[in-house]
Write a protein that holds these residues in place. Sequence first.
Motif, mmCIF file in Angstrom:
data_model
loop_
_atom_site.group_PDB
_atom_site.id
_atom_site.type_symbol
_atom_site.label_atom_id
_atom_site.label_comp_id
_atom_site.label_asym_id
_atom_site.label_seq_id
_atom_site.Cartn_x
_atom_site.Cartn_y
_atom_site.Cartn_z
ATOM 1 N N ILE A 17 36.196 -12.218 34.287
ATOM 2 C CA ILE A 17 36.016 -12.095 33.086
ATOM 3 C C ILE A 17 35.069 -13.187 32.418
ATOM 4 O O ILE A 17 34.271 -12.957 31.722
ATOM 5 N N ASP A 18 35.656 -14.529 32.762
ATOM 6 C CA ASP A 18 35.047 -15.633 32.385
ATOM 7 C C ASP A 18 33.479 -15.731 33.095
ATOM 8 O O ASP A 18 32.655 -16.249 32.290
ATOM 9 N N LYS A 19 33.393 -15.052 34.135
ATOM 10 C CA LYS A 19 32.409 -15.170 34.853
ATOM 11 C C LYS A 19 31.122 -14.178 34.015
ATOM 12 O O LYS A 19 29.989 -14.684 33.875
ATOM 13 N N ILE A 20 31.768 -13.154 33.774
ATOM 14 C CA ILE A 20 30.772 -11.886 33.266
ATOM 15 C C ILE A 20 30.474 -12.743 31.797
ATOM 16 O O ILE A 20 29.247 -12.579 31.571
ATOM 17 N N VAL A 21 31.274 -13.356 31.077
ATOM 18 C CA VAL A 21 30.792 -13.598 29.754
ATOM 19 C C VAL A 21 29.809 -14.745 29.842
ATOM 20 O O VAL A 21 28.853 -14.779 29.079
ATOM 21 N N THR A 22 30.221 -15.775 30.678
ATOM 22 C CA THR A 22 29.351 -16.832 30.936
ATOM 23 C C THR A 22 27.837 -16.514 31.241
ATOM 24 O O THR A 22 26.788 -16.691 30.715
ATOM 25 N N GLU A 23 27.655 -15.658 32.180
ATOM 26 C CA GLU A 23 26.348 -15.014 32.601
ATOM 27 C C GLU A 23 25.662 -14.189 31.400
ATOM 28 O O GLU A 23 24.672 -14.290 31.328
ATOM 29 N N PHE A 24 26.715 -13.474 30.960
ATOM 30 C CA PHE A 24 26.040 -12.522 29.612
ATOM 31 C C PHE A 24 25.462 -13.429 28.663
ATOM 32 O O PHE A 24 24.366 -13.180 28.022
ATOM 33 N N TYR A 25 26.333 -14.697 28.189
ATOM 34 C CA TYR A 25 25.665 -15.147 27.130
ATOM 35 C C TYR A 25 24.406 -16.079 27.374
ATOM 36 O O TYR A 25 23.612 -16.578 26.677
ATOM 37 N N LYS A 26 24.427 -16.337 28.726
ATOM 38 C CA LYS A 26 23.283 -17.198 29.132
ATOM 39 C C LYS A 26 21.993 -16.285 28.979
ATOM 40 O O LYS A 26 20.896 -16.892 28.738
ATOM 41 N N ARG A 27 22.086 -14.898 28.932
ATOM 42 C CA ARG A 27 20.902 -14.086 28.728
ATOM 43 C C ARG A 27 20.581 -13.776 27.572
ATOM 44 O O ARG A 27 19.561 -13.739 26.830
ATOM 45 N N VAL A 28 21.831 -13.499 26.757
ATOM 46 C CA VAL A 28 21.883 -13.096 25.339
ATOM 47 C C VAL A 28 21.191 -14.455 24.581
ATOM 48 O O VAL A 28 20.366 -14.171 23.711
ATOM 49 N N GLY A 29 21.449 -15.606 24.914
ATOM 50 C CA GLY A 29 21.048 -16.892 24.384
ATOM 51 C C GLY A 29 19.537 -17.236 24.365
ATOM 52 O O GLY A 29 18.796 -17.840 23.578
ATOM 53 N N ASN A 30 18.773 -16.339 25.531
ATOM 54 C CA ASN A 30 17.562 -16.501 25.713
ATOM 55 C C ASN A 30 16.765 -15.163 25.382
ATOM 56 O O ASN A 30 15.458 -15.251 25.884
ATOM 57 N N HIS A 31 17.222 -14.113 24.809
ATOM 58 C CA HIS A 31 16.900 -12.749 24.788
ATOM 59 C C HIS A 31 16.271 -12.731 23.380
ATOM 60 O O HIS A 31 16.667 -12.594 22.313
ATOM 61 N N PRO A 32 14.798 -12.479 23.237
ATOM 62 C CA PRO A 32 14.089 -12.541 21.986
ATOM 63 C C PRO A 32 14.516 -11.461 21.256
ATOM 64 O O PRO A 32 14.476 -11.562 19.857
ATOM 65 N N THR A 33 15.056 -10.323 21.518
ATOM 66 C CA THR A 33 15.391 -9.223 20.694
ATOM 67 C C THR A 33 16.892 -9.494 20.138
ATOM 68 O O THR A 33 17.333 -9.038 19.272
ATOM 69 N N THR A 35 18.514 -12.802 19.947
ATOM 70 C CA THR A 35 18.659 -14.128 19.311
ATOM 71 C C THR A 35 18.510 -14.014 17.781
ATOM 72 O O THR A 35 19.585 -14.816 17.240
ATOM 73 N N PRO A 36 17.940 -13.139 17.123
ATOM 74 C CA PRO A 36 18.133 -13.089 15.743
ATOM 75 C C PRO A 36 19.333 -12.772 15.120
ATOM 76 O O PRO A 36 19.763 -13.046 14.072
ATOM 77 N N ILE A 37 20.338 -12.130 15.698
ATOM 78 C CA ILE A 37 21.552 -11.692 15.194
ATOM 79 C C ILE A 37 22.879 -12.442 15.959
ATOM 80 O O ILE A 37 23.817 -12.392 15.655
ATOM 81 N N PHE A 38 22.491 -13.522 16.750
ATOM 82 C CA PHE A 38 23.611 -14.295 17.365
ATOM 83 C C PHE A 38 23.403 -15.752 16.824
ATOM 84 O O PHE A 38 22.189 -16.177 16.685
ATOM 85 N N PRO A 39 24.355 -16.644 16.544
ATOM 86 C CA PRO A 39 24.410 -17.927 16.306
ATOM 87 C C PRO A 39 23.711 -18.639 17.444
ATOM 88 O O PRO A 39 23.751 -18.246 18.608
ATOM 89 N N ASP A 40 23.255 -19.900 16.877
ATOM 90 C CA ASP A 40 22.648 -20.739 17.872
ATOM 91 C C ASP A 40 23.724 -21.204 19.079
ATOM 92 O O ASP A 40 23.391 -21.356 20.214
ATOM 93 N N ASP A 41 24.800 -21.555 18.315
ATOM 94 C CA ASP A 41 26.046 -22.023 19.192
ATOM 95 C C ASP A 41 26.782 -20.657 19.568
ATOM 96 O O ASP A 41 27.730 -20.263 18.762
ATOM 97 N N LEU A 42 26.704 -20.296 20.862
ATOM 98 C CA LEU A 42 27.487 -19.145 21.088
ATOM 99 C C LEU A 42 28.744 -19.452 21.628
ATOM 100 O O LEU A 42 29.589 -18.336 22.162
#
Length: 125
Positions: A17-33, A35-42
Motif C-alpha cells: 500500500i505504501d509503495k502504491i501511494v508513494t508512486e501515485f502521489y509522485k504522478r499526482v504532484g506533477n499532473h497538470p490536470t 495539481t490545481p485541486i491538490f495541496p503543494d505538500d502531499l
Amino acid sequence: MTRPGTIYEAIGGFDTIDKIVTEFYKRVGNHPTLTPIFPDDLTWTAQKQSWFLTQFFGGPQLYNENRGHPMLRRRHLPFEITPERKDAWLECMDAALEEAEIEEPYRTAIFEKLTMTAHHMMNTP
C-alpha cells in the motif's frame, strides 16, 4: 486486524500500500490536470490515502480510527472533480499499480473498485 483472504493481505499488506501511494502521489504532484485541486505538500494527503486504501482493501480500519467514516463524496465536494480529473486520477493510479508490481487478479480487482469510487467522486460536468 487484517482479515485473511483480503486483497490487502494478498498484495503484501502495508508495504505494498505504501509503495502504491508513494508512486501515485509522485504522478499526482506533477499532473497538470490534478495539481490545481491538490495541496503543494502531499504528505498529509498521502497519509490519508494510505489509511483509506489499507481499510478499503481489507486491512486494519486505519481510516476510521484516525478520521472517522470516510464519507468520500462529502469530503471531496469542495474540489471540482470533472470527468477529465477522474480520468487523470485513474491514469496515475494505474501507473502506480504497475510500478508497485501488483499482479493479477488483484490488479484488475483493485482498479475496478477504484474506478467505481472515482466515478462516484465526480461532482462537476
